[in-house]
Motif scaffolding. Structure first.
Motif, PDB file in Angstrom:
ATOM      1  N   MET A   1      26.736  33.703  51.616  1.00  0.00           N
ATOM      2  CA  MET A   1      27.350  33.946  50.328  1.00  0.00           C
ATOM      3  C   MET A   1      27.402  35.460  50.094  1.00  0.00           C
ATOM      4  O   MET A   1      26.403  36.152  50.289  1.00  0.00           O
ATOM      5  CB  MET A   1      26.519  33.271  49.221  1.00  0.00           C
ATOM      6  CG  MET A   1      26.997  33.630  47.841  1.00  0.00           C
ATOM      7  SD  MET A   1      25.958  32.996  46.520  1.00  0.00           S
ATOM      8  CE  MET A   1      25.923  31.279  46.917  1.00  0.00           C
ATOM      9  N   PRO A   2      28.539  35.982  49.666  1.00  0.00           N
ATOM     10  CA  PRO A   2      28.605  37.422  49.424  1.00  0.00           C
ATOM     11  C   PRO A   2      27.742  37.819  48.224  1.00  0.00           C
ATOM     12  O   PRO A   2      27.532  37.049  47.297  1.00  0.00           O
ATOM     13  CB  PRO A   2      30.082  37.681  49.136  1.00  0.00           C
ATOM     14  CG  PRO A   2      30.682  36.364  48.841  1.00  0.00           C
ATOM     15  CD  PRO A   2      29.795  35.312  49.422  1.00  0.00           C
ATOM     16  N   ARG A   3      27.239  39.024  48.269  1.00  0.00           N
ATOM     17  CA  ARG A   3      26.424  39.518  47.156  1.00  0.00           C
ATOM     18  C   ARG A   3      27.328  39.884  45.974  1.00  0.00           C
ATOM     19  O   ARG A   3      28.504  40.187  46.165  1.00  0.00           O
ATOM     20  CB  ARG A   3      25.593  40.709  47.590  1.00  0.00           C
ATOM     21  CG  ARG A   3      26.428  41.954  47.810  1.00  0.00           C
ATOM     22  CD  ARG A   3      25.593  43.153  48.158  1.00  0.00           C
ATOM     23  NE  ARG A   3      25.372  43.152  49.592  1.00  0.00           N
ATOM     24  CZ  ARG A   3      24.630  44.029  50.211  1.00  0.00           C
ATOM     25  NH1 ARG A   3      24.030  44.982  49.560  1.00  0.00           N
ATOM     26  NH2 ARG A   3      24.479  43.981  51.497  1.00  0.00           N
ATOM     27  N   PRO A   4      26.788  39.906  44.751  1.00  0.00           N
ATOM     28  CA  PRO A   4      27.572  40.367  43.596  1.00  0.00           C
ATOM     29  C   PRO A   4      28.027  41.808  43.829  1.00  0.00           C
ATOM     30  O   PRO A   4      27.338  42.598  44.483  1.00  0.00           O
ATOM     31  CB  PRO A   4      26.581  40.286  42.440  1.00  0.00           C
ATOM     32  CG  PRO A   4      25.596  39.252  42.857  1.00  0.00           C
ATOM     33  CD  PRO A   4      25.471  39.429  44.360  1.00  0.00           C
ATOM     34  N   ARG A   5      29.198  42.117  43.312  1.00  0.00           N
ATOM     35  CA  ARG A   5      29.781  43.430  43.513  1.00  0.00           C
ATOM     36  C   ARG A   5      30.023  44.114  42.175  1.00  0.00           C
ATOM     37  O   ARG A   5      30.519  43.495  41.244  1.00  0.00           O
ATOM     38  CB  ARG A   5      31.116  43.294  44.251  1.00  0.00           C
ATOM     39  CG  ARG A   5      30.915  42.747  45.647  1.00  0.00           C
ATOM     40  CD  ARG A   5      32.087  41.975  46.221  1.00  0.00           C
ATOM     41  NE  ARG A   5      32.750  40.976  45.411  1.00  0.00           N
ATOM     42  CZ  ARG A   5      32.378  39.698  45.286  1.00  0.00           C
ATOM     43  NH1 ARG A   5      31.307  39.257  45.878  1.00  0.00           N
ATOM     44  NH2 ARG A   5      33.068  38.862  44.569  1.00  0.00           N
ATOM     45  N   ILE A   6      29.679  45.400  42.077  1.00  0.00           N
ATOM     46  CA  ILE A   6      30.048  46.171  40.895  1.00  0.00           C
ATOM     47  C   ILE A   6      31.540  46.432  41.006  1.00  0.00           C
ATOM     48  O   ILE A   6      32.002  47.053  41.958  1.00  0.00           O
ATOM     49  CB  ILE A   6      29.264  47.489  40.790  1.00  0.00           C
ATOM     50  CG1 ILE A   6      27.774  47.206  40.566  1.00  0.00           C
ATOM     51  CG2 ILE A   6      29.823  48.353  39.654  1.00  0.00           C
ATOM     52  CD1 ILE A   6      26.909  48.449  40.520  1.00  0.00           C
ATOM     53  N   PHE A  69      29.381  43.287  36.960  1.00  0.00           N
ATOM     54  CA  PHE A  69      29.301  42.646  38.266  1.00  0.00           C
ATOM     55  C   PHE A  69      30.272  41.484  38.335  1.00  0.00           C
ATOM     56  O   PHE A  69      30.362  40.678  37.401  1.00  0.00           O
ATOM     57  CB  PHE A  69      27.897  42.079  38.515  1.00  0.00           C
ATOM     58  CG  PHE A  69      26.877  43.110  38.872  1.00  0.00           C
ATOM     59  CD1 PHE A  69      26.806  43.607  40.169  1.00  0.00           C
ATOM     60  CD2 PHE A  69      25.976  43.566  37.933  1.00  0.00           C
ATOM     61  CE1 PHE A  69      25.841  44.539  40.505  1.00  0.00           C
ATOM     62  CE2 PHE A  69      25.024  44.504  38.263  1.00  0.00           C
ATOM     63  CZ  PHE A  69      24.956  44.993  39.555  1.00  0.00           C
ATOM     64  N   HIS A  70      30.971  41.372  39.452  1.00  0.00           N
ATOM     65  CA  HIS A  70      31.761  40.191  39.761  1.00  0.00           C
ATOM     66  C   HIS A  70      30.848  39.298  40.597  1.00  0.00           C
ATOM     67  O   HIS A  70      30.375  39.717  41.656  1.00  0.00           O
ATOM     68  CB  HIS A  70      33.008  40.595  40.541  1.00  0.00           C
ATOM     69  CG  HIS A  70      33.957  39.483  40.781  1.00  0.00           C
ATOM     70  ND1 HIS A  70      35.044  39.634  41.591  1.00  0.00           N
ATOM     71  CD2 HIS A  70      34.008  38.206  40.338  1.00  0.00           C
ATOM     72  CE1 HIS A  70      35.728  38.508  41.628  1.00  0.00           C
ATOM     73  NE2 HIS A  70      35.099  37.621  40.873  1.00  0.00           N
ATOM     74  N   VAL A  71      30.557  38.096  40.109  1.00  0.00           N
ATOM     75  CA  VAL A  71      29.628  37.185  40.778  1.00  0.00           C
ATOM     76  C   VAL A  71      30.354  35.907  41.190  1.00  0.00           C
ATOM     77  O   VAL A  71      31.374  35.539  40.602  1.00  0.00           O
ATOM     78  CB  VAL A  71      28.414  36.848  39.876  1.00  0.00           C
ATOM     79  CG1 VAL A  71      27.629  38.108  39.522  1.00  0.00           C
ATOM     80  CG2 VAL A  71      28.830  36.124  38.605  1.00  0.00           C
ATOM     81  N   ASP A  72      29.826  35.240  42.204  1.00  0.00           N
ATOM     82  CA  ASP A  72      30.454  34.006  42.687  1.00  0.00           C
ATOM     83  C   ASP A  72      30.096  32.794  41.840  1.00  0.00           C
ATOM     84  O   ASP A  72      30.890  31.868  41.734  1.00  0.00           O
ATOM     85  CB  ASP A  72      30.046  33.735  44.139  1.00  0.00           C
ATOM     86  CG  ASP A  72      30.685  34.724  45.089  1.00  0.00           C
ATOM     87  OD1 ASP A  72      31.833  35.136  44.847  1.00  0.00           O
ATOM     88  OD2 ASP A  72      30.027  35.097  46.076  1.00  0.00           O
ATOM     89  N   ASP A  73      28.902  32.772  41.250  1.00  0.00           N
ATOM     90  CA  ASP A  73      28.446  31.614  40.478  1.00  0.00           C
ATOM     91  C   ASP A  73      27.727  32.117  39.229  1.00  0.00           C
ATOM     92  O   ASP A  73      26.542  32.470  39.277  1.00  0.00           O
ATOM     93  CB  ASP A  73      27.516  30.762  41.337  1.00  0.00           C
ATOM     94  CG  ASP A  73      27.078  29.474  40.658  1.00  0.00           C
ATOM     95  OD1 ASP A  73      27.054  29.415  39.404  1.00  0.00           O
ATOM     96  OD2 ASP A  73      26.740  28.517  41.382  1.00  0.00           O
ATOM     97  N   ILE A  74      28.430  32.154  38.112  1.00  0.00           N
ATOM     98  CA  ILE A  74      27.869  32.752  36.896  1.00  0.00           C
ATOM     99  C   ILE A  74      26.701  31.938  36.345  1.00  0.00           C
ATOM    100  O   ILE A  74      25.733  32.507  35.842  1.00  0.00           O
ATOM    101  CB  ILE A  74      28.967  33.004  35.843  1.00  0.00           C
ATOM    102  CG1 ILE A  74      28.492  34.087  34.877  1.00  0.00           C
ATOM    103  CG2 ILE A  74      29.361  31.732  35.120  1.00  0.00           C
ATOM    104  CD1 ILE A  74      29.588  34.826  34.191  1.00  0.00           C
TER     105      ILE A  74
END
Length: 121
Positions: A1-6, A69-74
């Motif tokens: 899973m990718p890490r959250p990104r700023i 942060f852009h996250v995959d699963d809020i």
């Protein structure tokens, strides 16, 4: 899973429209939207930059306001943050074009959380 990104930074600006012009002219940033309150949201193809009018009667200093942060699963991210010694993330009260939640880190820095992103891929 990718890490959250700023993917988002927000600055209080004395003149958001002039800063939008400046960053567009010198750094090729494109305006996503200018809202009725005089705030401008720009992007460079990866990062969005919010240029916000100070909202505390002019008492807020110009400069950094928050980042996002852009996250995959809020839901998972909010649950994980609930295990920290910080207030739980809160759903943004007003409709925002980008971030769904606002949170705070242990040093008092505000940050946004978005699952749907910040207006750019």
């Amino acid at each position: 899973m990718p890490r959250p990104r700023i993917r988002h930074l927000a600055l209080y600006a004395r003149n958001p429209e002039e800063l939008a012009r400046f960053y567009g002219k010198h750094f090729g940033m494109e305006t996503l939207v200018g809202d009725e309150d005089g705030n401008f949201f720009l992007h460079d193809g990866y990062l969005t930059l919010a240029l916000l009018k100070p909202d505390m009667g002019g008492e807020a200093p110009a400069g950094m306001n928050h980042f996002g942060f852009h996250v995959d699963d809020i839901d998972r991210t909010c649950a994980e943050l609930a295990d920290e010694n910080v207030p739980a993330p809160q759903r943004r009260a007003s409709p925002r074009p980008y971030a769904e939640y606002r949170a705070i880190d242990p040093e008092g820095n505000w940050f946004d959380l978005s699952e749907h992103g910040y207006g750019v891929d």
